[in-house]
Design a protein around this motif. Structure first.
Motif, PDB file in Angstrom:
ATOM      1  N   PHE A  92       0.819  -1.199   0.000  1.00 43.92           N
ATOM      2  CA  PHE A  92       0.000   0.000   0.000  1.00 43.92           C
ATOM      3  C   PHE A  92       0.858   1.256   0.000  1.00 43.92           C
ATOM      4  CE2 PHE A  92      -2.624  -3.350   1.805  1.00 43.92           C
ATOM      5  CZ  PHE A  92      -3.797  -3.200   1.091  1.00 43.92           C
ATOM      6  N   THR A  93       2.059   1.174  -0.551  1.00 45.70           N
ATOM      7  CA  THR A  93       2.952   2.316  -0.597  1.00 45.70           C
ATOM      8  C   THR A  93       2.316   3.448  -1.395  1.00 45.70           C
ATOM      9  OG1 THR A  93       4.885   0.920  -0.361  1.00 45.70           O
ATOM     10  CG2 THR A  93       5.247   3.104  -1.304  1.00 45.70           C
ATOM     11  N   LYS A  94       2.199   4.597  -0.742  1.00 45.13           N
ATOM     12  CA  LYS A  94       1.642   5.825  -1.313  1.00 45.13           C
ATOM     13  C   LYS A  94       0.195   5.669  -1.796  1.00 45.13           C
ATOM     14  CE  LYS A  94       6.116   7.754  -2.494  1.00 45.13           C
ATOM     15  NZ  LYS A  94       6.973   8.315  -3.518  1.00 45.13           N
ATOM     16  N   ALA A  95      -0.494   4.634  -1.341  1.00 44.34           N
ATOM     17  CA  ALA A  95      -1.909   4.472  -1.708  1.00 44.34           C
ATOM     18  C   ALA A  95      -2.747   5.542  -1.015  1.00 44.34           C
ATOM     19  CB  ALA A  95      -2.391   3.081  -1.303  1.00 44.34           C
ATOM     20  N   ASP A  96      -3.860   5.862  -1.594  1.00 47.23           N
ATOM     21  CA  ASP A  96      -4.761   6.854  -1.013  1.00 47.23           C
ATOM     22  C   ASP A  96      -5.958   6.128  -0.396  1.00 47.23           C
ATOM     23  OD1 ASP A  96      -6.371   8.984  -0.315  1.00 47.23           O
ATOM     24  OD2 ASP A  96      -6.197  10.000  -2.251  1.00 47.23           O
ATOM     25  N   LEU A  97      -5.940   6.003   0.929  1.00 45.96           N
ATOM     26  CA  LEU A  97      -7.029   5.337   1.651  1.00 45.96           C
ATOM     27  C   LEU A  97      -7.761   6.321   2.570  1.00 45.96           C
ATOM     28  CD1 LEU A  97      -5.199   2.003   2.615  1.00 45.96           C
ATOM     29  CD2 LEU A  97      -6.715   2.435   0.668  1.00 45.96           C
ATOM     30  N   ARG A  98      -7.687   7.600   2.256  1.00 44.93           N
ATOM     31  CA  ARG A  98      -8.349   8.615   3.085  1.00 44.93           C
ATOM     32  C   ARG A  98      -9.857   8.394   3.101  1.00 44.93           C
ATOM     33  NH1 ARG A  98      -5.866  13.808   0.254  1.00 44.93           N
ATOM     34  NH2 ARG A  98      -6.228  12.399  -1.473  1.00 44.93           N
ATOM     35  N   ARG A  99     -10.427   8.636   4.297  1.00 46.22           N
ATOM     36  CA  ARG A  99     -11.885   8.574   4.512  1.00 46.22           C
ATOM     37  C   ARG A  99     -12.486   7.261   4.012  1.00 46.22           C
ATOM     38  NH1 ARG A  99     -10.374  13.520   3.461  1.00 46.22           N
ATOM     39  NH2 ARG A  99     -10.803  13.621   1.256  1.00 46.22           N
ATOM     40  N   THR A 100     -11.795   6.159   4.283  1.00 46.36           N
ATOM     41  CA  THR A 100     -12.310   4.849   3.903  1.00 46.36           C
ATOM     42  C   THR A 100     -12.594   4.031   5.154  1.00 46.36           C
ATOM     43  OG1 THR A 100     -10.065   3.939   3.697  1.00 46.36           O
ATOM     44  CG2 THR A 100     -11.091   4.798   1.687  1.00 46.36           C
ATOM     45  N   SER A 101     -13.459   3.041   5.005  1.00 47.33           N
ATOM     46  CA  SER A 101     -13.784   2.128   6.091  1.00 47.33           C
ATOM     47  C   SER A 101     -13.572   0.713   5.578  1.00 47.33           C
ATOM     48  CB  SER A 101     -15.244   2.320   6.527  1.00 47.33           C
ATOM     49  OG  SER A 101     -15.542   1.458   7.591  1.00 47.33           O
ATOM     50  N   HIS A 102     -12.856  -0.075   6.361  1.00 48.79           N
ATOM     51  CA  HIS A 102     -12.493  -1.423   5.937  1.00 48.79           C
ATOM     52  C   HIS A 102     -13.080  -2.434   6.905  1.00 48.79           C
ATOM     53  CE1 HIS A 102      -9.657   0.444   3.154  1.00 48.79           C
ATOM     54  NE2 HIS A 102      -9.529   1.327   4.116  1.00 48.79           N
ATOM     55  N   GLN A 103     -13.881  -3.354   6.379  1.00 45.92           N
ATOM     56  CA  GLN A 103     -14.515  -4.367   7.209  1.00 45.92           C
ATOM     57  C   GLN A 103     -14.209  -5.741   6.644  1.00 45.92           C
ATOM     58  OE1 GLN A 103     -18.497  -3.794   8.391  1.00 45.92           O
ATOM     59  NE2 GLN A 103     -18.317  -1.594   8.538  1.00 45.92           N
ATOM     60  N   SER A 104     -14.086  -6.676   7.562  1.00 45.32           N
ATOM     61  CA  SER A 104     -13.909  -8.074   7.197  1.00 45.32           C
ATOM     62  C   SER A 104     -12.736  -8.290   6.250  1.00 45.32           C
ATOM     63  CB  SER A 104     -15.204  -8.611   6.579  1.00 45.32           C
ATOM     64  OG  SER A 104     -15.133 -10.002   6.421  1.00 45.32           O
ATOM     65  N   SER A 105     -11.590  -7.708   6.611  1.00 46.27           N
ATOM     66  CA  SER A 105     -10.376  -7.850   5.805  1.00 46.27           C
ATOM     67  C   SER A 105      -9.280  -8.482   6.648  1.00 46.27           C
ATOM     68  CB  SER A 105      -9.872  -6.484   5.342  1.00 46.27           C
ATOM     69  OG  SER A 105     -10.857  -5.808   4.618  1.00 46.27           O
ATOM     70  N   ASP A 106      -8.409  -9.234   5.998  1.00 48.45           N
ATOM     71  CA  ASP A 106      -7.195  -9.721   6.634  1.00 48.45           C
ATOM     72  C   ASP A 106      -6.026  -9.018   5.980  1.00 48.45           C
ATOM     73  OD1 ASP A 106      -8.563 -11.458   8.263  1.00 48.45           O
ATOM     74  OD2 ASP A 106      -8.164 -13.232   7.045  1.00 48.45           O
ATOM     75  N   MET A 107      -5.253  -8.312   6.771  1.00 47.23           N
ATOM     76  CA  MET A 107      -4.049  -7.637   6.295  1.00 47.23           C
ATOM     77  C   MET A 107      -2.860  -8.394   6.884  1.00 47.23           C
ATOM     78  SD  MET A 107      -4.997  -4.930   4.543  1.00 47.23           S
ATOM     79  CE  MET A 107      -6.365  -3.811   4.332  1.00 47.23           C
ATOM     80  N   VAL A 108      -2.185  -9.175   6.061  1.00 48.68           N
ATOM     81  CA  VAL A 108      -1.081 -10.010   6.513  1.00 48.68           C
ATOM     82  C   VAL A 108       0.182  -9.605   5.756  1.00 48.68           C
ATOM     83  CG1 VAL A 108      -0.233 -12.375   6.766  1.00 48.68           C
ATOM     84  CG2 VAL A 108      -2.681 -11.896   7.012  1.00 48.68           C
ATOM     85  N   ARG A 109       1.229  -9.277   6.510  1.00 48.06           N
ATOM     86  CA  ARG A 109       2.519  -8.867   5.952  1.00 48.06           C
ATOM     87  C   ARG A 109       2.374  -7.704   4.958  1.00 48.06           C
ATOM     88  NH1 ARG A 109       2.596 -14.236   6.326  1.00 48.06           N
ATOM     89  NH2 ARG A 109       2.261 -14.626   4.129  1.00 48.06           N
ATOM     90  N   CYS A 110       1.590  -6.726   5.339  1.00 51.82           N
ATOM     91  CA  CYS A 110       1.379  -5.554   4.484  1.00 51.82           C
ATOM     92  C   CYS A 110       2.278  -4.411   4.929  1.00 51.82           C
ATOM     93  CB  CYS A 110      -0.081  -5.094   4.552  1.00 51.82           C
ATOM     94  SG  CYS A 110      -1.245  -6.291   3.887  1.00 51.82           S
ATOM     95  N   LEU A 111       2.719  -3.639   3.965  1.00 50.77           N
ATOM     96  CA  LEU A 111       3.484  -2.438   4.230  1.00 50.77           C
ATOM     97  C   LEU A 111       2.631  -1.235   3.843  1.00 50.77           C
ATOM     98  CD1 LEU A 111       6.081  -0.826   4.863  1.00 50.77           C
ATOM     99  CD2 LEU A 111       6.791  -1.254   2.488  1.00 50.77           C
ATOM    100  N   PHE A 112       2.426  -0.358   4.817  1.00 52.56           N
ATOM    101  CA  PHE A 112       1.723   0.897   4.593  1.00 52.56           C
ATOM    102  C   PHE A 112       2.789   1.991   4.699  1.00 52.56           C
ATOM    103  CE2 PHE A 112      -1.335  -2.096   6.172  1.00 52.56           C
ATOM    104  CZ  PHE A 112      -2.492  -1.831   5.474  1.00 52.56           C
ATOM    105  N   SER A 113       3.422   2.313   3.590  1.00 50.07           N
ATOM    106  CA  SER A 113       4.511   3.280   3.586  1.00 50.07           C
ATOM    107  C   SER A 113       4.037   4.572   2.927  1.00 50.07           C
ATOM    108  CB  SER A 113       5.715   2.715   2.829  1.00 50.07           C
ATOM    109  OG  SER A 113       6.776   3.647   2.826  1.00 50.07           O
ATOM    110  N   ASN A 114       3.996   5.624   3.726  1.00 51.35           N
ATOM    111  CA  ASN A 114       3.514   6.926   3.262  1.00 51.35           C
ATOM    112  C   ASN A 114       2.155   6.803   2.587  1.00 51.35           C
ATOM    113  OD1 ASN A 114       5.791   8.486   4.185  1.00 51.35           O
ATOM    114  ND2 ASN A 114       6.944   7.379   2.622  1.00 51.35           N
ATOM    115  N   THR A 115       1.338   5.932   3.150  1.00 50.99           N
ATOM    116  CA  THR A 115      -0.026   5.747   2.677  1.00 50.99           C
ATOM    117  C   THR A 115      -0.883   6.874   3.231  1.00 50.99           C
ATOM    118  OG1 THR A 115       0.362   3.363   2.764  1.00 50.99           O
ATOM    119  CG2 THR A 115      -1.933   4.088   2.613  1.00 50.99           C
TER     120      THR A 115
END
Length: 167
Positions: A1-24
């Motif tokens: 998720f490097t530099k991804a735009d996830l502003r004002r989002t809601s996440h339900q029923s997700s598995d985030m495994v070994r994820c990198l959120f770099s400057n997201t």
């Protein structure tokens, strides 16, 4: 998720495994029902809320924030609701205050400021009461950004708060 735009989002029923959120871009993101395992966050997390379990879907597995690395994150008004946070690496930059003996320390802060009438004390009472409402069942450590404390009560409030924290 490097530099991804996830502003004002809601996440339900997700598995985030070994994820990198770099400057997201995560401003005002909510993670309800999202399970994080071995994830790393780098950069600003502003008004982000992480829940242990979503209020409307108790059948989903709990988020336990296992192996989550926040050591290079900048937290601003971030909230961790119902989480124990015992498997998290906290920011190590001097811009945050680690709050040990979490529930008792929150109570001490609330009790210190609740009878005062100045805006900073009212702000501390409101913010720390909300934090106490969401303490995880086994949570012993929490965190707050020094910048958030400065927003609430300025330099004098920051100094007084630091004096209330266990060593």
């Amino acid at each position: 998720f490097t530099k991804a735009d996830l502003r004002r989002t809601s996440h339900q029923s997700s598995d985030m495994v070994r994820c990198l959120f770099s400057n997201t871009k995560l401003k005002q993101a909510e993670f309800r029902g999202t399970v994080f395992v071995d994830c790393t966050f780098e950069g600003k997390l502003e008004e982000v809320i992480f829940y242990r379990v979503p209020t409307d879907a108790k059948h989903l597995p709990p988020n336990e924030m296992k192996g989550v690395d926040l050591s290079r994150a900048k937290l601003r008004w971030a909230a961790f609701r119902g989480l124990d946070m015992d498997r998290v690496q906290w920011p190590e930059d001097g811009e945050h205050l680690l709050i040990r003996d979490y529930a008792r320390t929150l109570t001490r802060v609330i009790d210190t400021f609740k009878g005062r009438t100045d805006l900073g004390s009212k702000g501390f009472t409101a913010v720390f009461s909300d934090m106490k409402k969401w303490v995880g069942p086994k949570q012993t450590v929490g965190i707050i950004s020094k910048a958030d404390v400065l927003d609430i009560a300025g330099e004098a409030g920051l100094r007084e708060l630091i004096g209330l924290l266990p060593a």
